[in-house]
Design a protein around this motif. Structure first.
Motif, PDB file in Angstrom:
ATOM      1  N   PRO A 381       0.809  -1.228   0.000  1.00 42.62           N
ATOM      2  CA  PRO A 381       0.000   0.000   0.000  1.00 42.62           C
ATOM      3  C   PRO A 381       0.840   1.275   0.000  1.00 42.62           C
ATOM      4  O   PRO A 381       0.437   2.289  -0.576  1.00 42.62           O
ATOM      5  N   ILE A 382       2.012   1.224   0.626  1.00 45.61           N
ATOM      6  CA  ILE A 382       2.872   2.410   0.668  1.00 45.61           C
ATOM      7  C   ILE A 382       3.380   2.756  -0.723  1.00 45.61           C
ATOM      8  O   ILE A 382       3.335   3.912  -1.163  1.00 45.61           O
ATOM      9  N   LEU A 383       3.849   1.735  -1.445  1.00 41.90           N
ATOM     10  CA  LEU A 383       4.356   1.957  -2.800  1.00 41.90           C
ATOM     11  C   LEU A 383       3.229   2.377  -3.738  1.00 41.90           C
ATOM     12  O   LEU A 383       3.412   3.258  -4.583  1.00 41.90           O
ATOM     13  N   ALA A 384       2.080   1.741  -3.599  1.00 42.24           N
ATOM     14  CA  ALA A 384       0.940   2.089  -4.451  1.00 42.24           C
ATOM     15  C   ALA A 384       0.551   3.558  -4.266  1.00 42.24           C
ATOM     16  O   ALA A 384       0.248   4.268  -5.238  1.00 42.24           O
ATOM     17  N   THR A 385       0.570   4.024  -3.019  1.00 40.26           N
ATOM     18  CA  THR A 385       0.245   5.419  -2.733  1.00 40.26           C
ATOM     19  C   THR A 385       1.272   6.359  -3.353  1.00 40.26           C
ATOM     20  O   THR A 385       0.924   7.388  -3.943  1.00 40.26           O
ATOM     21  N   LYS A 386       2.545   6.004  -3.222  1.00 40.16           N
ATOM     22  CA  LYS A 386       3.606   6.844  -3.776  1.00 40.16           C
ATOM     23  C   LYS A 386       3.503   6.925  -5.295  1.00 40.16           C
ATOM     24  O   LYS A 386       3.668   8.011  -5.887  1.00 40.16           O
TER      25      LYS A 386
END
Length: 422
Positions: A381-386
């Motif tokens: 989720p962190i990478l997807a948000t970035k």
């Protein structure tokens, strides 16, 4: 007839030279970016041939300018309080360009879109439906305001779902649809799933922008068949303007030469290509003093032509429209995607051991996902948000088992293209 055509050509070149000299005089006095870039230039230029004295402008220069002089750079010619509109590029080739427009320069955008509507046969009697979310992408904003200026009823759809948009088009008897080619196909898919008859619906014309499609015969044929409407193309760039459009002949793209100067060069030698040869499109916008871009290397590939379109428009005509890019860019849902920019974001996360970029087609819309190997469960989720923040597009991130992705000892190939061929 030949005399008339030659007279029109001479008048156009004279108008372009007049506008160019006026622009150059202005930027040398008011634009810090071009003051430095064009230092020592003697005005006025006596002919358009003398444009060769001017250096090319690259997107990297504009990005570096904003990086070095945040947030808007030195290429904005007026004090900040004179600007009324904010836009930005997708940022997929790096940090997004932030571009401002004054009231006057945004009215110029509207004028350019009036030319698009004129060539597409859109009039004030039409009802124009805009199927997009109204983010910072300038293209459809200018299209919306241009339709309003034309006097046509302009219908926005904001955050509506696809099914809501289809119903709104029918209820409001929209005669013109403005969207990306991919979304036109997706809407047709949704219509079929919900038993909505769009082929016999009110939409008579579709104008697509943001990605190739309307100039590609097979894609155009598919969309026109599904919608029972005539499809037109529009091409432009946030940093340049709405410079091109198709016509009733649907065989390529015209450039609005009253507002843009066109060159086609060999990207390796930087010299003009011969008639009939492919080359990189170079443009100069003539009516945007607030954010001028002079001899801009667009990266778009076209065929230089001296033929006049059968529609009667005497402006520069590119058969087949924009043929591709000089690099490895792809366009997903109207957003320019560069693998290197995706990689640069992923590489910020040490938790990612390996990755792969996959292009694919789902429900007639091109999509992108990133497969990663990582021991971290929180990274997805962190990478997807970035990626969403930096690229401006929702990109699915999928965690795969260790060692499932290939390793390389030579040049890596981390891009897989499984998109449906149209």
């Amino acid at each position: 007839m030949v005399h008339t055509v030659q007279t029109q050509e001479n008048e156009l070149r004279s108008l372009q030279l007049q506008k160019l000299n006026r622009l150059l005089h202005f930027v040398l006095n008011h634009n810090e970016f071009y003051k430095e870039k064009l230092a020592g230039l003697k005005l006025p230029l006596q002919s358009l041939e003398e444009m060769k004295k001017l250096p090319f402008t690259m997107k990297k220069e504009l990005v570096d300018d904003q990086n070095n002089h945040p947030p808007y750079g030195k290429n904005h010619s007026y004090p900040l309080e004179e600007y009324v509109r904010y836009h930005q590029t997708s940022g997929t080739s790096g940090k997004p360009l932030k571009i401002l427009d004054t009231k006057k320069s945004f009215e110029w955008w509207e004028t350019c879109w009036l030319e698009v509507y004129r060539s597409s046969g859109v009039t004030k009697k039409d009802r124009v439906f805009f199927a997009f979310s109204f983010g910072p992408f300038i293209g459809f904003w200018a299209a919306f305001e241009g339709a309003k200026r034309l006097g046509a009823l302009s219908i926005s759809s904001g955050s509506q779902t696809s099914i809501e948009r289809l119903r709104s088009m029918i209820e409001n008897r929209a005669t013109v649809l403005v969207c990306t080619p991919s979304y036109a196909l997706h809407l047709a898919e949704v219509a079929e799933e919900n038993d909505i008859d769009i082929k016999n619906g009110p939409v008579q014309k579709i104008i697509t922008a943001g990605e190739p499609g309307a100039s590609v015969p097979s894609t155009r044929k598919q969309i026109e068949s599904l919608w029972g409407a005539v499809l037109y193309d529009q091409v432009g760039m946030t940093e340049m303007g709405a410079y091109g459009y198709s016509c009733s002949e649907q065989k390529g793209i015209h450039v609005n030469e009253s507002e843009f100067i066109v060159e086609v060069i060999n990207p390796n030698t930087l010299e003009p290509v011969e008639v009939g040869e492919k080359g990189e499109l170079v443009l100069t916008n003539l009516g945007r003093e607030s954010y001028p871009v002079i001899r801009y290397r667009t990266g778009d590939i076209v065929i230089r032509s001296d033929q006049q379109c059968e529609c009667g428009n005497s402006y520069q005509f590119f058969p087949g429209g924009i043929l591709g890019r000089a690099d490895d860019m792809v366009i997903i849902r109207g957003i320019n995607i560069y693998p290197s920019s995706i990689e640069s974001i992923i590489r910020e996360f040490k938790e990612v051991k390996e990755f792969r970029i996959v292009y694919y087609t789902e429900n007639e819309m091109d999509q992108i996902k990133v497969e990663i190997e990582s021991d971290s469960e929180q990274i997805v989720p962190i990478l997807a948000t970035k990626l969403r923040e930096r690229v401006g597009l929702r990109i699915q991130v999928e965690k795969v088992p260790d060692n499932e992705l290939p390793r390389f000892t030579m040049k890596a190939r981390r891009v897989v293209d499984n998109r449906k061929k149209r």
